[in-house]
Design a protein around this motif. Structure first.
Motif, PDB file in Angstrom:
ATOM      1  N   ALA A  38       0.843  -1.189   0.000  1.00 63.66           N
ATOM      2  CA  ALA A  38       0.000   0.000   0.000  1.00 63.66           C
ATOM      3  C   ALA A  38       0.884   1.248   0.000  1.00 63.66           C
ATOM      4  O   ALA A  38       2.062   1.187   0.376  1.00 63.66           O
ATOM      5  N   LEU A  39       0.322   2.343  -0.408  1.00 66.44           N
ATOM      6  CA  LEU A  39       1.076   3.587  -0.533  1.00 66.44           C
ATOM      7  C   LEU A  39       1.701   3.980   0.806  1.00 66.44           C
ATOM      8  O   LEU A  39       1.016   4.025   1.830  1.00 66.44           O
ATOM      9  N   GLY A  40       2.998   4.218   0.794  1.00 63.05           N
ATOM     10  CA  GLY A  40       3.682   4.674   1.997  1.00 63.05           C
ATOM     11  C   GLY A  40       4.021   3.592   3.000  1.00 63.05           C
ATOM     12  O   GLY A  40       4.473   3.898   4.108  1.00 63.05           O
ATOM     13  N   GLN A  41       3.812   2.342   2.631  1.00 63.56           N
ATOM     14  CA  GLN A  41       4.089   1.241   3.555  1.00 63.56           C
ATOM     15  C   GLN A  41       5.073   0.252   2.946  1.00 63.56           C
ATOM     16  O   GLN A  41       5.363   0.297   1.754  1.00 63.56           O
ATOM     17  N   GLY A  42       5.569  -0.632   3.789  1.00 61.21           N
ATOM     18  CA  GLY A  42       6.402  -1.714   3.291  1.00 61.21           C
ATOM     19  C   GLY A  42       5.537  -2.831   2.729  1.00 61.21           C
ATOM     20  O   GLY A  42       4.357  -2.939   3.045  1.00 61.21           O
ATOM     21  N   PRO A  43       6.093  -3.663   1.874  1.00 60.54           N
ATOM     22  CA  PRO A  43       5.333  -4.790   1.314  1.00 60.54           C
ATOM     23  C   PRO A  43       4.858  -5.745   2.410  1.00 60.54           C
ATOM     24  O   PRO A  43       5.567  -5.990   3.389  1.00 60.54           O
ATOM     25  N   GLN A  44       3.646  -6.278   2.206  1.00 60.07           N
ATOM     26  CA  GLN A  44       3.059  -7.251   3.129  1.00 60.07           C
ATOM     27  C   GLN A  44       2.899  -8.585   2.403  1.00 60.07           C
ATOM     28  O   GLN A  44       2.353  -8.632   1.292  1.00 60.07           O
ATOM     29  N   PHE A  45       3.310  -9.659   3.059  1.00 56.76           N
ATOM     30  CA  PHE A  45       3.271 -10.997   2.469  1.00 56.76           C
ATOM     31  C   PHE A  45       1.837 -11.479   2.285  1.00 56.76           C
ATOM     32  O   PHE A  45       1.037 -11.428   3.226  1.00 56.76           O
ATOM     33  N   VAL A  78      -7.702 -11.821  -7.406  1.00 59.65           N
ATOM     34  CA  VAL A  78      -8.426 -11.125  -6.346  1.00 59.65           C
ATOM     35  C   VAL A  78      -9.867 -10.968  -6.800  1.00 59.65           C
ATOM     36  O   VAL A  78     -10.126 -10.405  -7.873  1.00 59.65           O
ATOM     37  N   ASN A  79     -10.790 -11.493  -6.007  1.00 62.98           N
ATOM     38  CA  ASN A  79     -12.215 -11.403  -6.319  1.00 62.98           C
ATOM     39  C   ASN A  79     -12.868 -10.282  -5.525  1.00 62.98           C
ATOM     40  O   ASN A  79     -12.351  -9.842  -4.500  1.00 62.98           O
ATOM     41  N   ALA A  80     -14.041  -9.853  -6.020  1.00 58.99           N
ATOM     42  CA  ALA A  80     -14.841  -8.867  -5.299  1.00 58.99           C
ATOM     43  C   ALA A  80     -13.988  -7.699  -4.824  1.00 58.99           C
ATOM     44  O   ALA A  80     -13.922  -7.389  -3.622  1.00 58.99           O
ATOM     45  N   LEU A  81     -13.338  -7.042  -5.758  1.00 60.30           N
ATOM     46  CA  LEU A  81     -12.381  -5.986  -5.435  1.00 60.30           C
ATOM     47  C   LEU A  81     -13.002  -4.890  -4.572  1.00 60.30           C
ATOM     48  O   LEU A  81     -14.147  -4.462  -4.779  1.00 60.30           O
ATOM     49  N   LEU A  82     -12.199  -4.422  -3.608  1.00 56.98           N
ATOM     50  CA  LEU A  82     -12.551  -3.316  -2.734  1.00 56.98           C
ATOM     51  C   LEU A  82     -11.618  -2.147  -3.027  1.00 56.98           C
ATOM     52  O   LEU A  82     -10.511  -2.340  -3.555  1.00 56.98           O
ATOM     53  N   LEU A  83     -12.063  -0.944  -2.646  1.00 58.06           N
ATOM     54  CA  LEU A  83     -11.200   0.223  -2.850  1.00 58.06           C
ATOM     55  C   LEU A  83      -9.844   0.017  -2.162  1.00 58.06           C
ATOM     56  O   LEU A  83      -8.801   0.429  -2.678  1.00 58.06           O
ATOM     57  N   GLY A  84      -9.865  -0.641  -1.020  1.00 56.85           N
ATOM     58  CA  GLY A  84      -8.648  -0.865  -0.244  1.00 56.85           C
ATOM     59  C   GLY A  84      -7.672  -1.841  -0.874  1.00 56.85           C
ATOM     60  O   GLY A  84      -6.558  -2.004  -0.372  1.00 56.85           O
ATOM     61  N   ASP A  85      -8.096  -2.494  -1.945  1.00 59.88           N
ATOM     62  CA  ASP A  85      -7.175  -3.404  -2.641  1.00 59.88           C
ATOM     63  C   ASP A  85      -6.243  -2.647  -3.578  1.00 59.88           C
ATOM     64  O   ASP A  85      -5.329  -3.237  -4.163  1.00 59.88           O
ATOM     65  N   SER A  86      -6.469  -1.363  -3.741  1.00 56.83           N
ATOM     66  CA  SER A  86      -5.573  -0.547  -4.567  1.00 56.83           C
ATOM     67  C   SER A  86      -4.186  -0.553  -3.950  1.00 56.83           C
ATOM     68  O   SER A  86      -4.013  -0.191  -2.772  1.00 56.83           O
ATOM     69  N   ALA A  87      -3.201  -0.978  -4.737  1.00 54.68           N
ATOM     70  CA  ALA A  87      -1.851  -1.136  -4.195  1.00 54.68           C
ATOM     71  C   ALA A  87      -0.916  -1.552  -5.315  1.00 54.68           C
ATOM     72  O   ALA A  87      -1.342  -1.811  -6.437  1.00 54.68           O
TER      73      ALA A  87
ATOM     74  N   ASN B  95       8.327 -18.861   6.199  1.00 52.71           N
ATOM     75  CA  ASN B  95       8.644 -18.875   4.772  1.00 52.71           C
ATOM     76  C   ASN B  95       8.291 -17.557   4.103  1.00 52.71           C
ATOM     77  O   ASN B  95       7.709 -17.543   3.018  1.00 52.71           O
ATOM     78  N   LYS B  96       8.616 -16.459   4.757  1.00 53.28           N
ATOM     79  CA  LYS B  96       8.256 -15.182   4.180  1.00 53.28           C
ATOM     80  C   LYS B  96       9.220 -14.108   4.654  1.00 53.28           C
ATOM     81  O   LYS B  96       9.880 -14.241   5.682  1.00 53.28           O
ATOM     82  N   LEU B  97       9.277 -13.030   3.867  1.00 53.86           N
ATOM     83  CA  LEU B  97      10.016 -11.845   4.262  1.00 53.86           C
ATOM     84  C   LEU B  97       9.090 -10.904   5.019  1.00 53.86           C
ATOM     85  O   LEU B  97       7.963 -10.664   4.593  1.00 53.86           O
ATOM     86  N   VAL B  98       9.582 -10.369   6.126  1.00 51.34           N
ATOM     87  CA  VAL B  98       8.859  -9.351   6.877  1.00 51.34           C
ATOM     88  C   VAL B  98       9.626  -8.044   6.716  1.00 51.34           C
ATOM     89  O   VAL B  98      10.806  -7.975   7.077  1.00 51.34           O
ATOM     90  N   PHE B  99       8.947  -7.044   6.180  1.00 49.92           N
ATOM     91  CA  PHE B  99       9.589  -5.773   5.859  1.00 49.92           C
ATOM     92  C   PHE B  99       9.409  -4.747   6.969  1.00 49.92           C
ATOM     93  O   PHE B  99       8.379  -4.725   7.662  1.00 49.92           O
ATOM     94  N   GLY B 100      10.397  -3.870   7.090  1.00 51.53           N
ATOM     95  CA  GLY B 100      10.221  -2.677   7.880  1.00 51.53           C
ATOM     96  C   GLY B 100       9.433  -1.644   7.083  1.00 51.53           C
ATOM     97  O   GLY B 100       9.081  -1.867   5.918  1.00 51.53           O
ATOM     98  N   ALA B 101       9.195  -0.499   7.705  1.00 49.61           N
ATOM     99  CA  ALA B 101       8.401   0.551   7.058  1.00 49.61           C
ATOM    100  C   ALA B 101       9.218   1.373   6.080  1.00 49.61           C
ATOM    101  O   ALA B 101       8.660   2.165   5.314  1.00 49.61           O
ATOM    102  N   GLY B 102      10.545   1.206   6.101  1.00 49.51           N
ATOM    103  CA  GLY B 102      11.369   1.889   5.131  1.00 49.51           C
ATOM    104  C   GLY B 102      11.949   3.200   5.617  1.00 49.51           C
ATOM    105  O   GLY B 102      11.440   3.816   6.565  1.00 49.51           O
ATOM    106  N   THR B 103      13.025   3.619   4.980  1.00 53.35           N
ATOM    107  CA  THR B 103      13.619   4.951   5.166  1.00 53.35           C
ATOM    108  C   THR B 103      13.574   5.658   3.828  1.00 53.35           C
ATOM    109  O   THR B 103      14.079   5.141   2.836  1.00 53.35           O
ATOM    110  N   ILE B 104      12.951   6.848   3.812  1.00 55.72           N
ATOM    111  CA  ILE B 104      12.883   7.644   2.587  1.00 55.72           C
ATOM    112  C   ILE B 104      14.116   8.532   2.533  1.00 55.72           C
ATOM    113  O   ILE B 104      14.331   9.370   3.418  1.00 55.72           O
ATOM    114  N   LEU B 105      14.937   8.335   1.522  1.00 58.29           N
ATOM    115  CA  LEU B 105      16.178   9.107   1.373  1.00 58.29           C
ATOM    116  C   LEU B 105      16.046  10.071   0.200  1.00 58.29           C
ATOM    117  O   LEU B 105      15.663   9.668  -0.907  1.00 58.29           O
ATOM    118  N   ARG B 106      16.351  11.330   0.454  1.00 57.11           N
ATOM    119  CA  ARG B 106      16.377  12.343  -0.596  1.00 57.11           C
ATOM    120  C   ARG B 106      17.773  12.941  -0.629  1.00 57.11           C
ATOM    121  O   ARG B 106      18.244  13.459   0.388  1.00 57.11           O
TER     122      ARG B 106
END
Lengths: 111, 109
Positions: A38-45, A78-87, B95-106
């Motif tokens: 999601a925008l501004g976040q780290g990837p989620q498994f 992904v079925n039955a898409l929700l606005l929150g699935d935007s990513a 069996n997965k990667l767990v990410f931090g929230a990141g550092t934004i570098l400019r």
């Protein structure tokens, strides 16, 4: 040596629709994982596929499903898409040992 | 589950400056990766570093697994270093990667 590829690059859908994203792993890799960013976040498994079976799943509802083919490529549905699935949806491949290589991602917008 | 914390959340540098990014994790891990995410979203592998120190050009990384942290050093920064830097740890039982929230570098020229 081709890296991880994903298609499509961008996708726009409306609420309630269904979407399929595709991933081809890096040559020689047999394990594919999917992540949602999601925008501004780290990837989620989301989940991981190995030997055509879902081996591990993150905290995502059953609307998210996947498949792995004999050539190790994979699909995310992904079925039955929700606005929150935007990513940004990222696919990663590995030999199962944890060192993952990521594709360029598919940016999904749900209107 | 495991917690992965990155600091600082934001960093602004003048071109040529050096910086250190930190990643703390709350449990034992099998390995750790550093990524750079470019403006188009591509996650680029920087280091696969479960322990010890590695160097690649102007970048280097150190992981002290027993103390549950890793550091990414960027020397003589360039504008092309701008982007988001992620630390991710691999949980074998998950069996997965767990990410931090990141550092934004400019990096400014």
């Amino acid at each position: 040596d081709a890296g991880v590829t994903q298609s499509p690059t961008h996708l726009i859908k409306t609420r309630g629709q269904q979407v399929t994203l595709r991933c081809s792993p890096k040559s020689g890799h047999d394990t594919v994982s999917w992540y949602q960013q999601a925008l501004g976040q780290g990837p989620q498994f989301i989940f991981q596929y190995y030997e055509e079976e879902e081996r591990q799943r993150g905290n995502f509802p059953d609307r998210f499903s996947g498949h792995q083919f004999p050539n190790y490529s994979s699909e995310l549905n992904v079925n039955a898409l929700l606005l929150g699935d935007s990513a940004l949806y990222l696919c990663a491949s590995s030999l199962g040992g944890g060192r993952e290589f990521f594709g360029p991602g598919t940016r999904l917008t749900v209107l | 589950g495991i917690q992965v914390e990155q600091s600082p959340p934001d960093l602004i540098l003048q071109e040529g400056a050096n910086s250190t990014l930190r990643c703390n994790f709350s449990d034992s891990v099998n390995n750790l990766q550093w990524f750079h995410q470019n403006p188009w979203g591509q996650l680029i592998n920087l280091f696969y570093i479960p322990s010890g120190t590695k160097q690649n050009g102007r970048l280097s990384a150190t992981t002290v697994a027993t103390e549950r942290y890793s550091l990414l050093y960027i020397s003589s920064s360039q504008t092309t270093d701008s982007g988001v830097y992620f630390c991710a740890v691999f949980m074998e039982y998950g069996n997965k990667l767990v990410f931090g929230a990141g550092t934004i570098l400019r990096v400014k020229s």
